[in-house]
Structures are given as structure tokens and as C-alpha cells.
Motif scaffolding. Structure first.
Motif, PDB file in Angstrom:
ATOM      1  N   THR A  45       0.834  -1.198   0.000  1.00 29.63           N
ATOM      2  CA  THR A  45       0.000   0.000   0.000  1.00 29.63           C
ATOM      3  C   THR A  45       0.873   1.254   0.000  1.00 29.63           C
ATOM      4  N   GLY A  46       1.947   1.232   0.770  1.00 24.92           N
ATOM      5  CA  GLY A  46       2.878   2.363   0.787  1.00 24.92           C
ATOM      6  C   GLY A  46       3.491   2.604  -0.584  1.00 24.92           C
ATOM      7  N   GLU A  47       3.843   1.530  -1.269  1.00 20.99           N
ATOM      8  CA  GLU A  47       4.398   1.662  -2.621  1.00 20.99           C
ATOM      9  C   GLU A  47       3.376   2.277  -3.576  1.00 20.99           C
ATOM     10  N   LYS A  48       2.119   1.860  -3.462  1.00 22.65           N
ATOM     11  CA  LYS A  48       1.058   2.419  -4.313  1.00 22.65           C
ATOM     12  C   LYS A  48       0.857   3.907  -4.021  1.00 22.65           C
ATOM     13  N   ILE A  49       0.890   4.256  -2.753  1.00 21.72           N
ATOM     14  CA  ILE A  49       0.730   5.670  -2.371  1.00 21.72           C
ATOM     15  C   ILE A  49       1.883   6.493  -2.919  1.00 21.72           C
ATOM     16  N   ASP A  50       3.106   5.975  -2.797  1.00 18.92           N
ATOM     17  CA  ASP A  50       4.276   6.681  -3.338  1.00 18.92           C
ATOM     18  C   ASP A  50       4.133   6.889  -4.845  1.00 18.92           C
ATOM     19  N   ALA A  51       3.661   5.863  -5.553  1.00 18.25           N
ATOM     20  CA  ALA A  51       3.472   5.969  -7.001  1.00 18.25           C
ATOM     21  C   ALA A  51       2.405   7.019  -7.324  1.00 18.25           C
ATOM     22  N   ASP A  52       1.345   7.057  -6.534  1.00 19.09           N
ATOM     23  CA  ASP A  52       0.282   8.047  -6.764  1.00 19.09           C
ATOM     24  C   ASP A  52       0.788   9.469  -6.522  1.00 19.09           C
ATOM     25  N   PHE A  53       1.576   9.655  -5.476  1.00 21.89           N
ATOM     26  CA  PHE A  53       2.143  10.986  -5.229  1.00 21.89           C
ATOM     27  C   PHE A  53       3.086  11.408  -6.347  1.00 21.89           C
ATOM     28  N   ALA A  54       3.834  10.436  -6.890  1.00 23.95           N
ATOM     29  CA  ALA A  54       4.731  10.744  -8.002  1.00 23.95           C
ATOM     30  C   ALA A  54       3.921  11.202  -9.216  1.00 23.95           C
ATOM     31  N   GLU A  55       2.774  10.568  -9.460  1.00 21.67           N
ATOM     32  CA  GLU A  55       1.897  10.995 -10.555  1.00 21.67           C
ATOM     33  C   GLU A  55       1.408  12.422 -10.324  1.00 21.67           C
ATOM     34  N   LEU A  56       1.024  12.704  -9.102  1.00 22.84           N
ATOM     35  CA  LEU A  56       0.554  14.059  -8.788  1.00 22.84           C
ATOM     36  C   LEU A  56       1.666  15.079  -8.989  1.00 22.84           C
ATOM     37  N   ASP A  57       2.881  14.718  -8.576  1.00 23.70           N
ATOM     38  CA  ASP A  57       4.024  15.622  -8.753  1.00 23.70           C
ATOM     39  C   ASP A  57       4.301  15.897 -10.236  1.00 23.70           C
ATOM     40  N   ARG A  58       3.984  14.927 -11.093  1.00 23.30           N
ATOM     41  CA  ARG A  58       4.185  15.115 -12.533  1.00 23.30           C
ATOM     42  C   ARG A  58       2.994  15.805 -13.190  1.00 23.30           C
ATOM     43  N   GLY A  59       1.982  16.146 -12.379  1.00 22.48           N
ATOM     44  CA  GLY A  59       0.799  16.815 -12.911  1.00 22.48           C
ATOM     45  C   GLY A  59      -0.176  15.876 -13.585  1.00 22.48           C
ATOM     46  N   GLU A  60      -0.094  14.604 -13.272  1.00 22.95           N
ATOM     47  CA  GLU A  60      -0.956  13.615 -13.912  1.00 22.95           C
ATOM     48  C   GLU A  60      -2.230  13.329 -13.127  1.00 22.95           C
ATOM     49  N   GLY A  61      -2.381  13.926 -11.968  1.00 22.28           N
ATOM     50  CA  GLY A  61      -3.551  13.659 -11.135  1.00 22.28           C
ATOM     51  C   GLY A  61      -4.751  14.471 -11.566  1.00 22.28           C
ATOM     52  N   LEU A  62      -5.876  14.180 -10.958  1.00 25.44           N
ATOM     53  CA  LEU A  62      -7.107  14.909 -11.209  1.00 25.44           C
ATOM     54  C   LEU A  62      -7.420  15.786 -10.012  1.00 25.44           C
ATOM     55  N   ASP A  63      -7.970  16.952 -10.266  1.00 26.15           N
ATOM     56  CA  ASP A  63      -8.378  17.853  -9.203  1.00 26.15           C
ATOM     57  C   ASP A  63      -9.600  17.254  -8.508  1.00 26.15           C
ATOM     58  N   GLY A  64      -9.502  17.080  -7.200  1.00 29.73           N
ATOM     59  CA  GLY A  64     -10.587  16.458  -6.441  1.00 29.73           C
ATOM     60  C   GLY A  64     -11.904  17.190  -6.554  1.00 29.73           C
ATOM     61  N   GLU A  65     -11.872  18.504  -6.524  1.00 28.78           N
ATOM     62  CA  GLU A  65     -13.118  19.281  -6.619  1.00 28.78           C
ATOM     63  C   GLU A  65     -13.779  19.087  -7.979  1.00 28.78           C
ATOM     64  N   VAL A  66     -12.968  19.036  -9.017  1.00 24.95           N
ATOM     65  CA  VAL A  66     -13.516  18.835 -10.364  1.00 24.95           C
ATOM     66  C   VAL A  66     -14.185  17.464 -10.456  1.00 24.95           C
ATOM     67  N   VAL A  67     -13.533  16.449  -9.930  1.00 26.84           N
ATOM     68  CA  VAL A  67     -14.091  15.097  -9.966  1.00 26.84           C
ATOM     69  C   VAL A  67     -15.406  15.047  -9.200  1.00 26.84           C
ATOM     70  N   ILE A  68     -15.457  15.638  -8.020  1.00 24.61           N
ATOM     71  CA  ILE A  68     -16.689  15.651  -7.215  1.00 24.61           C
ATOM     72  C   ILE A  68     -17.807  16.361  -7.966  1.00 24.61           C
ATOM     73  N   MET A  69     -17.492  17.492  -8.579  1.00 23.17           N
ATOM     74  CA  MET A  69     -18.515  18.237  -9.325  1.00 23.17           C
ATOM     75  C   MET A  69     -19.039  17.413 -10.501  1.00 23.17           C
ATOM     76  N   GLU A  70     -18.158  16.696 -11.182  1.00 31.11           N
ATOM     77  CA  GLU A  70     -18.596  15.843 -12.287  1.00 31.11           C
ATOM     78  C   GLU A  70     -19.529  14.756 -11.794  1.00 31.11           C
ATOM     79  N   ILE A  71     -19.212  14.153 -10.668  1.00 30.02           N
ATOM     80  CA  ILE A  71     -20.069  13.107 -10.091  1.00 30.02           C
ATOM     81  C   ILE A  71     -21.420  13.695  -9.709  1.00 30.02           C
ATOM     82  N   LEU A  72     -21.414  14.846  -9.056  1.00 35.42           N
ATOM     83  CA  LEU A  72     -22.666  15.489  -8.649  1.00 35.42           C
ATOM     84  C   LEU A  72     -23.509  15.863  -9.861  1.00 35.42           C
ATOM     85  N   ASN A  73     -22.876  16.353 -10.905  1.00 41.70           N
ATOM     86  CA  ASN A  73     -23.607  16.723 -12.110  1.00 41.70           C
ATOM     87  C   ASN A  73     -24.237  15.515 -12.773  1.00 41.70           C
TER      88      ASN A  73
END
Length: 77
Positions: A45-73
Motif C-alpha cells: 500500500t505504501g508503494e502504491k501511495i508513493d506511485a500516486d504521489f509521483a503521478e501528482l508531482d508530474r501533474g498527472e492527477g485529477l483535481d478532487g473538486e472537479v471530480v466531485i462536481m462531475e459526479i454530482l452533475n
């Protein structure tokens, strides 16, 4: 399968059983194996979290607020 603990391991398990933390040798071994499995899960799990943070650092993540708004819409539609 036949497992032969070292003398130190055997003494440790004997102390645990004698202190009434476990009823049998097998129960103590079962608990140890469950803890080993849990430790492996934590490491993976720690390795997966590290990989996810690396994606975010590279700008590959999604904005949480945008995702929530899409779900709500989608629910509003």
C-alpha cells in the motif's frame, strides 16, 4: 508442511503460550503469519501511495473538486 523454529523462536513462543496470550503453539504461529501478511499489505500500500504521489508531482492527477462536481452533475442529470 513441517516448520522447525529456531531455539530462540521456540522459547519466545513458549513464553507467549505460558503467559496465556495464546492457547497453543499453532495459535501463536497463526497470529505471526497474519501479522506478516498485514506487514506485506502495508508495504504494498505504501508503494502504491508513493506511485500516486509521483503521478501528482508530474501533474498527472485529477483535481478532487472537479471530480466531485462531475459526479454530482451526473446525479443531477
Amino acid at each position: 508442511m513441517n516448520i522447525k523454529p529456531t531455539p530462540e523462536q521456540e522459547k519466545f513462543i513458549e513464553v507467549q503460550v505460558n503467559s496465556e496470550k495464546f492457547v497453543t503453539f499453532e495459535e501463536a504461529i497463526d497470529k505471526a503469519l497474519k501479522l506478516l501478511e498485514y506487514q506485506q499489505w502495508i508495504e504494498e500500500t505504501g508503494e502504491k501511495i508513493d506511485a500516486d504521489f509521483a503521478e501528482l508531482d508530474r501533474g498527472e492527477g485529477l483535481d478532487g473538486e472537479v471530480v466531485i462536481m462531475e459526479i454530482l452533475n451526473r446525479f443531477k442529470a
